[in-house]
Design a protein around this motif. Structure first.
Motif, PDB file in Angstrom:
ATOM      1  N   MET A 266       8.121  -2.253   8.873  1.00 42.19           N
ATOM      2  CA  MET A 266       8.066  -3.217   7.776  1.00 42.19           C
ATOM      3  C   MET A 266       7.432  -2.599   6.534  1.00 42.19           C
ATOM      4  O   MET A 266       7.914  -2.782   5.412  1.00 42.19           O
ATOM      5  CB  MET A 266       7.300  -4.467   8.196  1.00 42.19           C
ATOM      6  CG  MET A 266       8.051  -5.337   9.185  1.00 42.19           C
ATOM      7  SD  MET A 266       7.161  -6.861   9.568  1.00 42.19           S
ATOM      8  CE  MET A 266       7.421  -7.797   8.061  1.00 42.19           C
ATOM      9  N   LEU A 267       6.364  -1.834   6.725  1.00 40.45           N
ATOM     10  CA  LEU A 267       5.701  -1.179   5.595  1.00 40.45           C
ATOM     11  C   LEU A 267       6.637  -0.189   4.907  1.00 40.45           C
ATOM     12  O   LEU A 267       6.685  -0.107   3.681  1.00 40.45           O
ATOM     13  CB  LEU A 267       4.433  -0.457   6.057  1.00 40.45           C
ATOM     14  CG  LEU A 267       3.253  -1.355   6.448  1.00 40.45           C
ATOM     15  CD1 LEU A 267       2.149  -0.521   7.092  1.00 40.45           C
ATOM     16  CD2 LEU A 267       2.703  -2.094   5.233  1.00 40.45           C
ATOM     17  N   GLN A 268       7.410   0.543   5.706  1.00 39.49           N
ATOM     18  CA  GLN A 268       8.342   1.523   5.142  1.00 39.49           C
ATOM     19  C   GLN A 268       9.530   0.867   4.459  1.00 39.49           C
ATOM     20  O   GLN A 268       9.884   1.201   3.336  1.00 39.49           O
ATOM     21  CB  GLN A 268       8.850   2.456   6.244  1.00 39.49           C
ATOM     22  CG  GLN A 268       7.893   3.587   6.574  1.00 39.49           C
ATOM     23  CD  GLN A 268       8.568   4.666   7.393  1.00 39.49           C
ATOM     24  OE1 GLN A 268       9.483   4.393   8.182  1.00 39.49           O
ATOM     25  NE2 GLN A 268       8.128   5.899   7.233  1.00 39.49           N
ATOM     26  N   GLN A 269      10.156  -0.079   5.153  1.00 35.58           N
ATOM     27  CA  GLN A 269      11.414  -0.645   4.663  1.00 35.58           C
ATOM     28  C   GLN A 269      11.211  -1.590   3.488  1.00 35.58           C
ATOM     29  O   GLN A 269      12.040  -1.654   2.581  1.00 35.58           O
ATOM     30  CB  GLN A 269      12.151  -1.342   5.806  1.00 35.58           C
ATOM     31  CG  GLN A 269      12.666  -0.354   6.848  1.00 35.58           C
ATOM     32  CD  GLN A 269      13.234  -1.030   8.092  1.00 35.58           C
ATOM     33  OE1 GLN A 269      13.391  -2.248   8.143  1.00 35.58           O
ATOM     34  NE2 GLN A 269      13.539  -0.232   9.105  1.00 35.58           N
ATOM     35  N   GLU A 270      10.101  -2.311   3.475  1.00 39.69           N
ATOM     36  CA  GLU A 270       9.889  -3.283   2.410  1.00 39.69           C
ATOM     37  C   GLU A 270       9.047  -2.714   1.271  1.00 39.69           C
ATOM     38  O   GLU A 270       8.949  -3.330   0.205  1.00 39.69           O
ATOM     39  CB  GLU A 270       9.236  -4.552   2.980  1.00 39.69           C
ATOM     40  CG  GLU A 270      10.139  -5.246   4.005  1.00 39.69           C
ATOM     41  CD  GLU A 270       9.531  -6.519   4.578  1.00 39.69           C
ATOM     42  OE1 GLU A 270       8.558  -7.021   3.990  1.00 39.69           O
ATOM     43  OE2 GLU A 270      10.028  -6.982   5.617  1.00 39.69           O
ATOM     44  N   GLY A 271       8.461  -1.535   1.488  1.00 37.70           N
ATOM     45  CA  GLY A 271       7.696  -0.880   0.442  1.00 37.70           C
ATOM     46  C   GLY A 271       6.469  -1.653  -0.013  1.00 37.70           C
ATOM     47  O   GLY A 271       5.994  -1.473  -1.136  1.00 37.70           O
ATOM     48  N   GLN A 272       5.964  -2.502   0.849  1.00 37.76           N
ATOM     49  CA  GLN A 272       4.798  -3.313   0.495  1.00 37.76           C
ATOM     50  C   GLN A 272       3.497  -2.532   0.709  1.00 37.76           C
ATOM     51  O   GLN A 272       3.423  -1.640   1.547  1.00 37.76           O
ATOM     52  CB  GLN A 272       4.729  -4.575   1.362  1.00 37.76           C
ATOM     53  CG  GLN A 272       5.785  -5.621   1.045  1.00 37.76           C
ATOM     54  CD  GLN A 272       5.612  -6.852   1.944  1.00 37.76           C
ATOM     55  OE1 GLN A 272       5.381  -6.717   3.136  1.00 37.76           O
ATOM     56  NE2 GLN A 272       5.711  -8.027   1.359  1.00 37.76           N
ATOM     57  N   HIS A 273       2.481  -2.904  -0.053  1.00 35.41           N
ATOM     58  CA  HIS A 273       1.142  -2.400   0.232  1.00 35.41           C
ATOM     59  C   HIS A 273       0.670  -3.092   1.515  1.00 35.41           C
ATOM     60  O   HIS A 273       0.954  -4.276   1.729  1.00 35.41           O
ATOM     61  CB  HIS A 273       0.195  -2.748  -0.929  1.00 35.41           C
ATOM     62  CG  HIS A 273      -1.123  -2.063  -0.834  1.00 35.41           C
ATOM     63  ND1 HIS A 273      -2.133  -2.509   0.000  1.00 35.41           N
ATOM     64  CD2 HIS A 273      -1.610  -0.972  -1.463  1.00 35.41           C
ATOM     65  CE1 HIS A 273      -3.177  -1.705  -0.123  1.00 35.41           C
ATOM     66  NE2 HIS A 273      -2.894  -0.760  -1.007  1.00 35.41           N
ATOM     67  N   PRO A 274      -0.038  -2.363   2.402  1.00 36.40           N
ATOM     68  CA  PRO A 274      -0.499  -2.994   3.650  1.00 36.40           C
ATOM     69  C   PRO A 274      -1.273  -4.291   3.429  1.00 36.40           C
ATOM     70  O   PRO A 274      -1.167  -5.220   4.243  1.00 36.40           O
ATOM     71  CB  PRO A 274      -1.400  -1.921   4.271  1.00 36.40           C
ATOM     72  CG  PRO A 274      -0.897  -0.639   3.721  1.00 36.40           C
ATOM     73  CD  PRO A 274      -0.401  -0.936   2.337  1.00 36.40           C
ATOM     74  N   ALA A 275      -2.029  -4.367   2.337  1.00 34.70           N
ATOM     75  CA  ALA A 275      -2.809  -5.585   2.076  1.00 34.70           C
ATOM     76  C   ALA A 275      -1.902  -6.796   1.885  1.00 34.70           C
ATOM     77  O   ALA A 275      -2.249  -7.919   2.292  1.00 34.70           O
ATOM     78  CB  ALA A 275      -3.691  -5.395   0.843  1.00 34.70           C
ATOM     79  N   GLN A 276      -0.714  -6.579   1.300  1.00 37.55           N
ATOM     80  CA  GLN A 276       0.223  -7.685   1.085  1.00 37.55           C
ATOM     81  C   GLN A 276       0.778  -8.178   2.421  1.00 37.55           C
ATOM     82  O   GLN A 276       0.839  -9.392   2.679  1.00 37.55           O
ATOM     83  CB  GLN A 276       1.378  -7.236   0.182  1.00 37.55           C
ATOM     84  CG  GLN A 276       2.420  -8.320  -0.085  1.00 37.55           C
ATOM     85  CD  GLN A 276       1.838  -9.567  -0.737  1.00 37.55           C
ATOM     86  OE1 GLN A 276       1.154  -9.461  -1.756  1.00 37.55           O
ATOM     87  NE2 GLN A 276       2.071 -10.729  -0.145  1.00 37.55           N
ATOM     88  N   LEU A 277       1.161  -7.234   3.277  1.00 33.56           N
ATOM     89  CA  LEU A 277       1.695  -7.615   4.588  1.00 33.56           C
ATOM     90  C   LEU A 277       0.615  -8.299   5.425  1.00 33.56           C
ATOM     91  O   LEU A 277       0.879  -9.280   6.124  1.00 33.56           O
ATOM     92  CB  LEU A 277       2.232  -6.374   5.304  1.00 33.56           C
ATOM     93  CG  LEU A 277       2.987  -6.586   6.615  1.00 33.56           C
ATOM     94  CD1 LEU A 277       4.126  -7.576   6.450  1.00 33.56           C
ATOM     95  CD2 LEU A 277       3.520  -5.262   7.140  1.00 33.56           C
ATOM     96  N   ARG A 278      -0.612  -7.803   5.333  1.00 31.45           N
ATOM     97  CA  ARG A 278      -1.736  -8.426   6.048  1.00 31.45           C
ATOM     98  C   ARG A 278      -1.922  -9.868   5.581  1.00 31.45           C
ATOM     99  O   ARG A 278      -2.102 -10.781   6.395  1.00 31.45           O
ATOM    100  CB  ARG A 278      -3.008  -7.602   5.803  1.00 31.45           C
ATOM    101  CG  ARG A 278      -4.278  -8.218   6.363  1.00 31.45           C
ATOM    102  CD  ARG A 278      -5.449  -7.262   6.277  1.00 31.45           C
ATOM    103  NE  ARG A 278      -5.712  -6.759   4.943  1.00 31.45           N
ATOM    104  CZ  ARG A 278      -6.372  -7.436   4.006  1.00 31.45           C
ATOM    105  NH1 ARG A 278      -6.830  -8.653   4.250  1.00 31.45           N
ATOM    106  NH2 ARG A 278      -6.587  -6.891   2.819  1.00 31.45           N
ATOM    107  N   THR A 279      -1.832 -10.087   4.274  1.00 36.32           N
ATOM    108  CA  THR A 279      -1.991 -11.432   3.720  1.00 36.32           C
ATOM    109  C   THR A 279      -0.882 -12.364   4.207  1.00 36.32           C
ATOM    110  O   THR A 279      -1.113 -13.554   4.445  1.00 36.32           O
ATOM    111  CB  THR A 279      -1.993 -11.364   2.171  1.00 36.32           C
ATOM    112  OG1 THR A 279      -3.052 -10.500   1.764  1.00 36.32           O
ATOM    113  CG2 THR A 279      -2.206 -12.734   1.553  1.00 36.32           C
ATOM    114  N   ASP A 280       0.324 -11.803   4.396  1.00 37.27           N
ATOM    115  CA  ASP A 280       1.460 -12.622   4.866  1.00 37.27           C
ATOM    116  C   ASP A 280       1.231 -13.179   6.265  1.00 37.27           C
ATOM    117  O   ASP A 280       1.819 -14.197   6.643  1.00 37.27           O
ATOM    118  CB  ASP A 280       2.755 -11.788   4.860  1.00 37.27           C
ATOM    119  CG  ASP A 280       3.230 -11.459   3.447  1.00 37.27           C
ATOM    120  OD1 ASP A 280       2.725 -12.081   2.492  1.00 37.27           O
ATOM    121  OD2 ASP A 280       4.097 -10.570   3.318  1.00 37.27           O
TER     122      ASP A 280
END
Length: 274
Positions: free
Chosen positions: A219-233
């Motif tokens: 998910m981090l690779q494919q969506e290019g999100q900062h880990p903090a954003q994915l953590r918040t999700d």
């Protein structure tokens, strides 16, 4: 059968340990090089059997690898490499592209041990190259140009992700990408043991922990999100995740992880100086 855009020459390996095997396996499986175009050398047959099983050629002579291959990857132990380079230097020509994957041996040291103007590059791989999911960086020496860098990058992408960086980043990568595999394994083990403590069978807990790491990384690779954003999700107010994150912060996970990368980088720099 080699794929379109495959390397037309022979690829040599001096040293036939796990990292050499991982890179060779990636190149052959991706069709970047035909197996019979790979020649590997090692003092004994102990590791060469893995290359033979791939269909590669093998020898006990390091000089033979240089005489028969234009692109040569040196994958010996770092403490052995200077002696190996001194041994093969008499047969190095202007046609060669030489690549070192030995940790702690600088490009300037490599160039000093080889004939003037030898084209040298340095690669820092990591163990997931074994499953073609490596995180690698490469740095070029004084006489390696864009063509050599692009050629090597194209070949190594058969083993995972490969990015060109200034040499100053290589020791940091040794800590982050190399030692980082052990850090991630420790975290995966700890996650699973938490589940075991709460009553889940160990084998199931370890499978779920590993898959959670894999899925999160994708998910981090494919969506290019900062880990903090994915953590918040993942967070919901007063939910399970924020309670768990609070416990991790109390345990100092973030600082411990940063300190681990710092300590491993400092050790890599120390070994480079030696």
């Amino acid at each position: 059968m080699a794929a379109a855009g495959a390397y037309p020459g022979r690829v040599g390996f001096v040293g036939a340990g796990r990292m050499a095997e991982a890179i060779a396996q990636g190149l052959v499986r991706a069709g970047k090089v035909e197996a019979q175009q790979v020649l590997a050398s090692a003092p004994t047959d102990r590791n060469l059997c893995h290359f033979q099983a791939l269909g590669c050629q093998t020898t006990h002579s390091n000089q033979e690898v240089l005489q028969k291959c234009s692109l040569v990857i040196f994958a010996t132990k770092p403490q052995v490499l200077p002696a190996v380079l001194t041994e093969v230097a008499p047969v190095v020509t202007a046609e060669h592209i030489l690549v070192s994957v030995a940790a702690g041996i600088s490009l300037s040291t490599l160039e000093e041990l080889l004939p003037p103007k030898t084209r040298v590059l340095r690669v820092s791989p990591n163990l997931p190259c074994l499953v073609q999911e490596g995180a690698m960086v490469m740095a070029r020496g004084l006489h390696a140009g864009n063509n050599e860098a692009q050629l090597l990058q194209n070949l190594l992408e058969a083993c995972g992700q490969c990015e060109e960086v200034p040499e100053a980043y290589v020791d940091i990568h040794t800590a982050l990408g190399g030692s980082g595999v052990a850090f991630v394994c420790m975290f995966s083990e700890a996650l699973a043991e938490g589940a075991v403590k709460m009553g889940m069978p160990s084998s199931l807990a370890h499978r779920i922990a590993a898959q959670t790491l894999l899925g999160t990384a994708k998910m981090l690779q494919q969506e290019g999100q900062h880990p903090a954003q994915l953590r918040t999700d993942v967070l919901t107010p007063a939910g399970t995740t924020i309670y768990g994150l609070h416990a991790l912060e109390q345990g100092g996970l973030r600082a411990a992880a940063m300190s681990a990368v710092e300590a491993a980088t400092c050790r890599a720099k120390e070994l480079s100086r030696k």
